[in-house]
Design an enzyme around this catalytic site. Sequence first.
Site, short mmCIF file in Angstrom:
data_model
loop_
_atom_site.label_atom_id
_atom_site.label_comp_id
_atom_site.label_asym_id
_atom_site.label_seq_id
_atom_site.Cartn_x
_atom_site.Cartn_y
_atom_site.Cartn_z
N CYS A 1 -26.95 -31.95 53.90
CA CYS A 1 -25.22 -32.82 52.46
C CYS A 1 -23.72 -31.57 53.20
O CYS A 1 -22.92 -31.03 52.52
CB CYS A 1 -25.90 -31.93 51.57
SG CYS A 1 -27.06 -32.73 50.72
N GLN B 1 -27.09 -21.04 46.82
CA GLN B 1 -27.61 -20.59 48.22
C GLN B 1 -27.72 -18.49 48.74
O GLN B 1 -28.75 -18.30 48.23
CB GLN B 1 -27.33 -20.61 49.70
CG GLN B 1 -27.52 -21.81 49.84
CD GLN B 1 -29.09 -22.88 50.00
OE1 GLN B 1 -29.39 -21.53 50.25
NE2 GLN B 1 -28.89 -23.54 50.06
C1 LIG Z 1 -28.48 -26.87 46.76
C2 LIG Z 1 -26.78 -26.75 46.58
C3 LIG Z 1 -25.95 -27.67 45.89
C4 LIG Z 1 -25.91 -28.41 45.34
O1 LIG Z 1 -27.42 -28.06 44.01
P1 LIG Z 1 -28.18 -28.98 43.16
O2 LIG Z 1 -28.69 -27.87 42.57
O3 LIG Z 1 -29.29 -29.70 43.79
O4 LIG Z 1 -27.01 -29.94 43.01
C5 LIG Z 1 -25.13 -27.40 46.49
N1 LIG Z 1 -24.34 -26.44 46.59
C6 LIG Z 1 -24.86 -25.53 47.86
C7 LIG Z 1 -24.62 -24.47 48.81
C8 LIG Z 1 -26.31 -25.86 47.98
O5 LIG Z 1 -27.61 -25.40 49.30
#
Ligand SMILES: *Cc1c(COP(=O)(O)O)cnc(C)c1O
Length: 434
Positions: free
Chosen positions: A389, A224
């Site tokens: 998530c 992020q």
């Molecule tokens: C999107 C995200 C992930 C996972 O990333 P992917 O590339 O989709 O596996 C992990 N940590 C954070 C904080 C995220 O925003």
Amino acid sequence: MTSSVSSEQSMPLEMAAVETSANLAELTRADFPLLGQTACLGQPLIYMDHAATSQKPRQVLDALQHYYDHDNANVHRGAHQLSVRATEDFERARQKVADFIAASSAREIVFTRNASEAINLVARTWGDANLHEGDEVLLTLMEHHSNIVPWQMLAKRTGCVLRFVDLTDCGELDLNDLRHKLSERTRLISLAHLSNVLGCFNPISEVTAEAHRFGALVLLDACQSLPHMPVDVSRLGCDFLVGSSHKLCGPTGMGFLWAREELLDAMPPFLGGGEMIQDVYLDHSSWADLPYKFEAGTPAIGEAIGMGVALDYLNQVGLDRIHAWEQQLTLQLFDRLQAIDGLTILGPTPQQEPDRAVLAAFTVDGLHPNDVGALLDSAGICIRSGHHCTQPLHRHYGIPGSARASLSFTNTPEEVDRFAEELVATIGFLREHS
Ligand SMILES: *Cc1c(COP(=O)(O)O)cnc(C)c1O
């Protein structure tokens, strides 16, 4: 289109300096074909789900098309001119990633499918080789599932113990609790640089200093933060960093792991197959040099090249300018949302934490976030609702989910206002009909 950022043409000199007043939406918007579309009922589409995935500028789309039109071949085979060109562009993309995070060498950049795979790589290789029963891995309550589940699986395999750092009352990392939970047993702290729900930037230099006093390593989940601010691994002092192309205006199917060379050197390989070997015999094999030791099979070549162009694009817009422009949008967004009755925003407010990311996850008294999201969608506004998530984080707050608007430098002040107006109308409608 003189106002758009083109990869051929470098930025005019006067724009190279950091001007906090620059309206980056005006400057970049025309580069994003998807954002120009009309939603249902003829309303302009408003995209506010950048934390789930970013939109792609045409420079990236053109690079993908160009690769398949002109250069497509397998890499590192050197058999012919196409392979040479594909390999050069692929490895140039690796160097761009190294430069983007100020890594000392492209040998320290391992390409993966996404950030999740990069974290799994560390857990399966470094974790399996180094962690034992009773060792501790320190996570935080705000982690994405991608930074929780691989460590749970590691704990099952090795008997190591997971501990979770608490949050402060306003929804930031509790550094005192981190110090309290850190001990000689701690082998790794794995945490987000920027929470995808709380919007707070974690104080990584302080975390790494504390961790290193106990000989623990630090893995930084920078998914992020990378799209919103300059990130320099040597300044932050972390040991591992993971990132994801699709959150950075690049294609899906591409992510990366950075680690210091001596760490990568000491780690066993991850997946076995072609490309990651030096020599293969019937009963054993030897491993290729860094970073290829960790890259089994044909990689996502076009996607890597596309990611490199995405990083060029972000550099041309300027991470400092992005951060400054997004700070303005954050203040406007919070000003509008804080005026809405019964709406609670998760994480610190800009009054509590001036350096806050341009996203707001929120709940509305008596309303389900999915209903809020669905009604906004029918007005052409794309936000996300659910647990994003981060189920443990939502459980910590005693809520099943939240609605989240996550913006980027391409969002306009007019869109922020329109979002707030539609949100007020949505809440009014839902209250009336519940
Ligand atoms: C999107 C995200 C992930 C996972 O990333 P992917 O590339 O989709 O596996 C992990 N940590 C954070 C904080 C995220 O925003």
